[in-house]
Design a protein around this motif. Structure first.
Motif, PDB file in Angstrom:
ATOM      1  N   GLN A 156      42.576  24.252  42.517  1.00  0.00           N
ATOM      2  CA  GLN A 156      41.812  25.489  42.358  1.00  0.00           C
ATOM      3  C   GLN A 156      42.631  26.689  42.827  1.00  0.00           C
ATOM      4  OE1 GLN A 156      38.740  25.895  41.021  1.00  0.00           O
ATOM      5  NE2 GLN A 156      38.539  23.733  40.547  1.00  0.00           N
ATOM      6  N   PHE A 157      43.261  26.568  43.998  1.00  0.00           N
ATOM      7  CA  PHE A 157      43.991  27.691  44.565  1.00  0.00           C
ATOM      8  C   PHE A 157      45.303  27.952  43.826  1.00  0.00           C
ATOM      9  CE2 PHE A 157      40.972  27.790  47.870  1.00  0.00           C
ATOM     10  CZ  PHE A 157      41.180  28.939  48.610  1.00  0.00           C
ATOM     11  N   SER A 158      45.926  26.927  43.302  1.00  0.00           N
ATOM     12  CA  SER A 158      47.212  27.117  42.624  1.00  0.00           C
ATOM     13  C   SER A 158      47.075  27.932  41.350  1.00  0.00           C
ATOM     14  CB  SER A 158      47.841  25.756  42.308  1.00  0.00           C
ATOM     15  OG  SER A 158      47.030  25.030  41.398  1.00  0.00           O
ATOM     16  N   VAL A 159      45.900  27.931  40.763  1.00  0.00           N
ATOM     17  CA  VAL A 159      45.673  28.690  39.521  1.00  0.00           C
ATOM     18  C   VAL A 159      45.625  30.180  39.797  1.00  0.00           C
ATOM     19  CG1 VAL A 159      44.053  29.122  37.629  1.00  0.00           C
ATOM     20  CG2 VAL A 159      44.460  26.779  38.421  1.00  0.00           C
ATOM     21  N   PHE A 160      44.957  30.583  40.891  1.00  0.00           N
ATOM     22  CA  PHE A 160      44.729  32.005  41.152  1.00  0.00           C
ATOM     23  C   PHE A 160      45.554  32.558  42.312  1.00  0.00           C
ATOM     24  CE2 PHE A 160      40.773  30.204  39.453  1.00  0.00           C
ATOM     25  CZ  PHE A 160      40.635  30.983  38.298  1.00  0.00           C
ATOM     26  N   GLY A 161      46.164  31.701  43.107  1.00  0.00           N
ATOM     27  CA  GLY A 161      46.892  32.181  44.268  1.00  0.00           C
ATOM     28  C   GLY A 161      48.362  31.798  44.228  1.00  0.00           C
ATOM     29  N   GLU A 162      49.062  32.088  45.315  1.00  0.00           N
ATOM     30  CA  GLU A 162      50.474  31.727  45.450  1.00  0.00           C
ATOM     31  C   GLU A 162      50.651  30.880  46.702  1.00  0.00           C
ATOM     32  OE1 GLU A 162      53.174  34.837  46.653  1.00  0.00           O
ATOM     33  OE2 GLU A 162      51.479  36.180  47.044  1.00  0.00           O
ATOM     34  N   LYS A 163      51.733  30.120  46.713  1.00  0.00           N
ATOM     35  CA  LYS A 163      51.967  29.224  47.831  1.00  0.00           C
ATOM     36  C   LYS A 163      53.144  29.712  48.665  1.00  0.00           C
ATOM     37  CE  LYS A 163      52.391  24.314  48.997  1.00  0.00           C
ATOM     38  NZ  LYS A 163      52.555  22.934  48.490  1.00  0.00           N
ATOM     39  N   LYS A 164      52.921  29.800  49.977  1.00  0.00           N
ATOM     40  CA  LYS A 164      53.979  30.162  50.910  1.00  0.00           C
ATOM     41  C   LYS A 164      54.064  29.055  51.958  1.00  0.00           C
ATOM     42  CE  LYS A 164      53.817  35.195  50.462  1.00  0.00           C
ATOM     43  NZ  LYS A 164      53.655  36.488  51.177  1.00  0.00           N
ATOM     44  N   GLY A 165      55.101  28.250  51.868  1.00  0.00           N
ATOM     45  CA  GLY A 165      55.223  27.101  52.761  1.00  0.00           C
ATOM     46  C   GLY A 165      54.122  26.101  52.462  1.00  0.00           C
ATOM     47  N   ASP A 166      53.303  25.759  53.455  1.00  0.00           N
ATOM     48  CA  ASP A 166      52.219  24.797  53.251  1.00  0.00           C
ATOM     49  C   ASP A 166      50.869  25.497  53.095  1.00  0.00           C
ATOM     50  OD1 ASP A 166      51.870  25.743  55.793  1.00  0.00           O
ATOM     51  OD2 ASP A 166      51.798  23.775  56.773  1.00  0.00           O
ATOM     52  N   THR A 167      50.917  26.820  52.848  1.00  0.00           N
ATOM     53  CA  THR A 167      49.688  27.612  52.766  1.00  0.00           C
ATOM     54  C   THR A 167      49.539  28.281  51.406  1.00  0.00           C
ATOM     55  OG1 THR A 167      49.783  28.066  55.148  1.00  0.00           O
ATOM     56  CG2 THR A 167      48.348  29.481  53.817  1.00  0.00           C
ATOM     57  N   TYR A 168      48.367  28.176  50.822  1.00  0.00           N
ATOM     58  CA  TYR A 168      48.027  28.886  49.590  1.00  0.00           C
ATOM     59  C   TYR A 168      47.349  30.202  49.954  1.00  0.00           C
ATOM     60  CZ  TYR A 168      48.910  24.621  46.906  1.00  0.00           C
ATOM     61  OH  TYR A 168      49.508  23.526  46.316  1.00  0.00           O
ATOM     62  N   ILE A 169      47.704  31.272  49.251  1.00  0.00           N
ATOM     63  CA  ILE A 169      47.127  32.589  49.509  1.00  0.00           C
ATOM     64  C   ILE A 169      46.498  33.114  48.224  1.00  0.00           C
ATOM     65  CG2 ILE A 169      47.569  34.961  50.246  1.00  0.00           C
ATOM     66  CD1 ILE A 169      50.037  33.891  51.741  1.00  0.00           C
ATOM     67  N   MET A 170      45.220  33.462  48.313  1.00  0.00           N
ATOM     68  CA  MET A 170      44.522  34.052  47.180  1.00  0.00           C
ATOM     69  C   MET A 170      43.766  35.264  47.688  1.00  0.00           C
ATOM     70  SD  MET A 170      41.828  32.259  44.501  1.00  0.00           S
ATOM     71  CE  MET A 170      40.524  32.102  45.711  1.00  0.00           C
ATOM     72  N   ASP A 171      44.227  36.454  47.276  1.00  0.00           N
ATOM     73  CA  ASP A 171      43.700  37.702  47.811  1.00  0.00           C
ATOM     74  C   ASP A 171      43.857  37.683  49.332  1.00  0.00           C
ATOM     75  OD1 ASP A 171      43.029  38.586  45.263  1.00  0.00           O
ATOM     76  OD2 ASP A 171      41.065  37.630  45.339  1.00  0.00           O
ATOM     77  N   ASN A 172      42.721  37.730  50.058  1.00  0.00           N
ATOM     78  CA  ASN A 172      42.793  37.764  51.518  1.00  0.00           C
ATOM     79  C   ASN A 172      42.488  36.413  52.158  1.00  0.00           C
ATOM     80  OD1 ASN A 172      43.291  39.322  53.861  1.00  0.00           O
ATOM     81  ND2 ASN A 172      41.100  39.482  54.268  1.00  0.00           N
ATOM     82  N   ILE A 173      42.395  35.377  51.312  1.00  0.00           N
ATOM     83  CA  ILE A 173      42.019  34.051  51.803  1.00  0.00           C
ATOM     84  C   ILE A 173      43.251  33.161  51.907  1.00  0.00           C
ATOM     85  CG2 ILE A 173      40.606  32.004  51.356  1.00  0.00           C
ATOM     86  CD1 ILE A 173      38.716  33.778  49.786  1.00  0.00           C
ATOM     87  N   HIS A 174      43.381  32.479  53.042  1.00  0.00           N
ATOM     88  CA  HIS A 174      44.480  31.548  53.261  1.00  0.00           C
ATOM     89  C   HIS A 174      43.920  30.132  53.338  1.00  0.00           C
ATOM     90  CE1 HIS A 174      46.076  35.388  54.530  1.00  0.00           C
ATOM     91  NE2 HIS A 174      47.306  34.886  54.595  1.00  0.00           N
ATOM     92  N   LEU A 175      44.580  29.194  52.658  1.00  0.00           N
ATOM     93  CA  LEU A 175      44.194  27.789  52.705  1.00  0.00           C
ATOM     94  C   LEU A 175      45.399  26.937  53.054  1.00  0.00           C
ATOM     95  CD1 LEU A 175      41.897  25.722  50.502  1.00  0.00           C
ATOM     96  CD2 LEU A 175      44.275  24.998  50.643  1.00  0.00           C
ATOM     97  N   LYS A 176      45.220  26.143  54.112  1.00  0.00           N
ATOM     98  CA  LYS A 176      46.270  25.214  54.519  1.00  0.00           C
ATOM     99  C   LYS A 176      45.698  23.808  54.437  1.00  0.00           C
ATOM    100  CE  LYS A 176      49.266  24.005  58.424  1.00  0.00           C
ATOM    101  NZ  LYS A 176      49.638  24.328  59.812  1.00  0.00           N
ATOM    102  N   SER A 177      46.363  22.964  53.652  1.00  0.00           N
ATOM    103  CA  SER A 177      45.872  21.616  53.413  1.00  0.00           C
ATOM    104  C   SER A 177      46.773  20.607  54.113  1.00  0.00           C
ATOM    105  CB  SER A 177      45.838  21.349  51.903  1.00  0.00           C
ATOM    106  OG  SER A 177      45.473  20.032  51.629  1.00  0.00           O
ATOM    107  N   THR A 178      46.168  19.764  54.976  1.00  0.00           N
ATOM    108  CA  THR A 178      46.916  18.730  55.686  1.00  0.00           C
ATOM    109  C   THR A 178      46.177  17.401  55.533  1.00  0.00           C
ATOM    110  OG1 THR A 178      45.770  18.841  57.826  1.00  0.00           O
ATOM    111  CG2 THR A 178      47.481  20.500  57.411  1.00  0.00           C
ATOM    112  N   PRO A 179      46.856  16.277  55.800  1.00  0.00           N
ATOM    113  CA  PRO A 179      46.160  14.977  55.706  1.00  0.00           C
ATOM    114  C   PRO A 179      44.953  14.859  56.631  1.00  0.00           C
ATOM    115  CG  PRO A 179      48.537  14.657  55.751  1.00  0.00           C
ATOM    116  CD  PRO A 179      48.298  16.101  56.060  1.00  0.00           C
ATOM    117  N   LYS A 180      44.966  15.609  57.745  1.00  0.00           N
ATOM    118  CA  LYS A 180      43.862  15.535  58.704  1.00  0.00           C
ATOM    119  C   LYS A 180      42.690  16.443  58.342  1.00  0.00           C
ATOM    120  CE  LYS A 180      45.375  12.590  61.808  1.00  0.00           C
ATOM    121  NZ  LYS A 180      44.627  11.339  62.108  1.00  0.00           N
ATOM    122  N   GLY A 181      43.005  17.533  57.628  1.00  0.00           N
ATOM    123  CA  GLY A 181      41.925  18.451  57.315  1.00  0.00           C
ATOM    124  C   GLY A 181      42.383  19.679  56.565  1.00  0.00           C
TER     125      GLY A 181
END
Length: 496
Positions: free
Chosen positions: A372-397
């Protein structure tokens, strides 16, 4: 002489026994509201909830007499009823199952002590009601409500649909003469509080879920053992500057151990929610494996209904995971805190931080989120950024955040210092919000007088605290004054 003494002693014991048993049998029809309700609960297995309300205590705490127009109307009505009823004492109630889809019980009983039967009959007559007689019971039915009088008791019955009020009232009074409740039910009836309620878990389960009859005999027997003598007791009190609603799970340890509670988690969840000064937070620590297993074993249809509310992709993923899919997908730990300005302005979003713990098969959910995030946002390291929202996805959570206050530790209010440690916790710090700027509906503006709200729940029960900013005035009076002032301001603005 000894023979005469023995005869006299035997006569005294015999007469005493007769008097004792005759007094017991007559007393049962002279019981007060508390005892009568206790007997109704014991004799009617369809009664699943019961308790009492100290109505006059609540009205006095609200200081209704300080509102001229309300006092004129309500004061007159209460003064009238006081002639016939002991309204200064609690009003007892009992609810009969099953409950309708909208939560309406099959039957509601209210039991009130009578002070003066003649005065009460006069009041009822002045209201235009004619009382019918059935033996020593005087009663009247009006649509779905029936009230009956006998000796010291007024019983009011409310039952949707057509029913025989005379027969129902006779049955109710007969029940008041039976054996009294004991142990936990008796303790709940005797409990002090502005509002007291008790729920018989076993009765509730058996009267509201016909699916239990389909269970194998061994599972049904074990469930019956778990919920036997299990009650939930809830007490609400309104004091200076505070309202509290506290529930106790009067369960066996065996039942608590099979449910989803997961307490004493320390700061493990809070440490995953970033930093800043939150004004609201919600946190859960659930043992999904236990909870899911309990539902699968005893309430499989309930589990299916829960899963039916999931989005399409998540639902397909759950179906593919086989047994206990929720605990495979999620860890049971989740939380969110809201920070910054609660009123979005100039297109800015609320600032928040959240965490969703993942289970051993959580990669399925990670992929859905990342797609979902890859379609509308960009990835910096292990974090996806979409507008002002940051998403970090890890095996734990999965971590998400918005705004600037993401680093460091959370600065929690003192009353929320244990946030995130119990199975469920919530706080709202109204003192950190410019509530007036939110332009709430009139009914909701009362939160302007509040300092905070907290809720905590664990295996032993739950507690909600509603605290006002003023600490030296009963919270009900503060609420009453707020709405009274609100009405007066509107009347002044209209020139009334």
């Amino acid at each position: 002489m000894k023979k005469h003494n023995k005869s006299l002693l035997f006569s005294i014991l015999t007469i005493s026994g007769i008097l004792f048993f005759s007094s017991c049998s007559s007393d049962s029809s002279e019981r007060d509201a508390a005892e009568a309700t206790s007997a109704m609960i014991e004799g009617n297995e369809k009664i699943v909830a019961f308790g009492h309300i100290s109505a006059m205590n609540i009205l006095n705490n609200a200081d209704y007499k300080s509102i001229p127009k309300v006092n004129t109307i309500l004061g007159s009505v209460l003064g009238n009823w006081k002639r016939g009823l002991e309204i200064d004492k609690p009003i007892y109630y009992a609810l009969e199952a099953p409950f309708a889809h909208d939560g309406t019980p099959e039957t509601v009983y209210a039991v009130i002590n009578i002070k003066n039967p003649d005065s009460l009959a006069s009041i009822i007559s002045e209201m235009g009601y004619a009382l019918d007689k059935d033996g020593d019971i005087s009663y009247h039915q009006e649509d779905d409500v029936t009230f009956g009088i006998r000796n010291k008791l007024l019983i009011i019955i409310s039952k949707p649909g057509d029913y025989d009020g005379k027969a129902k009232m006779k049955e109710a009074f007969t029940l008041t003469e039976g054996d009294l409740s004991e142990d936990k039910a008796a303790d709940i009836i005797a409990q002090k509080g502005d509002i007291v309620s008790g729920i018989d878990v076993a009765r509730l389960l058996h009267t509201s879920n016909t699916e239990l009859e389909k269970l194998p005999a061994d599972k049904k027997d074990h469930l019956n053992e778990l919920v036997e003598d299990a009650y939930i007791k809830t007490v609400a009190n309104f004091t200076n500057g505070m309202a509290t609603v506290e529930s106790q799970n009067l369960f066996s340890d065996d039942l608590k151990d099979e449910l989803f509670f997961k307490d004493n988690n320390g700061t493990t969840l809070v440490s995953k929610l970033g930093g800043g000064n939150p004004w609201m937070g919600v946190a859960m620590n659930l043992d999904l494996r236990k909870g899911e297993s309990f539902l699968s074993t005893y309430l499989p249809n309930a589990k299916q209904r829960i899963m039916a509310d999931f989005p399409g992709e998540a639902k397909l993923a759950l179906m593919a995971l086989g047994e206990n899919p929720l605990s495979k997908l999620f860890s049971g730990q989740a939380g969110v805190v809201l920070k910054g300005n609660p009123k979005p302005e100039w297109g800015m979003e609320l600032e928040y931080s959240s965490y969703l713990g993942l289970g051993p098969k959580g990669d399925i959910l990670r992929k859905i989120m990342e797609d979902q995030f890859s379609v509308f946002g960009e990835k910096k390291g292990d974090t996806y950024i979409m507008d002002n929202i940051h998403l970090k996805s890890t095996p734990k959570g999965i971590f998400t955040s918005s705004g600037n206050e993401t680093g460091g530790k959370l600065n929690l209010p003192s009353y929320a210092k244990n946030f995130g440690e119990d199975s469920f916790s919530l706080f709202i710090a109204f003192e950190r919000i410019d509530v007036k700027s939110l332009e709430l509906e009139d009914a909701a503006k009362v939160v302007e007088i509040l300092q905070y709200v907290t809720i905590h729940a664990d295996r032993d029960g739950s507690k909600m605290v509603i605290a006002a900013k003023k600490k030296n005035v009963n919270i009900l009076k503060q609420v009453t004054d707020f709405y009274a002032n609100q009405i007066m301001e509107k009347m002044d603005a209209m020139g009334v």
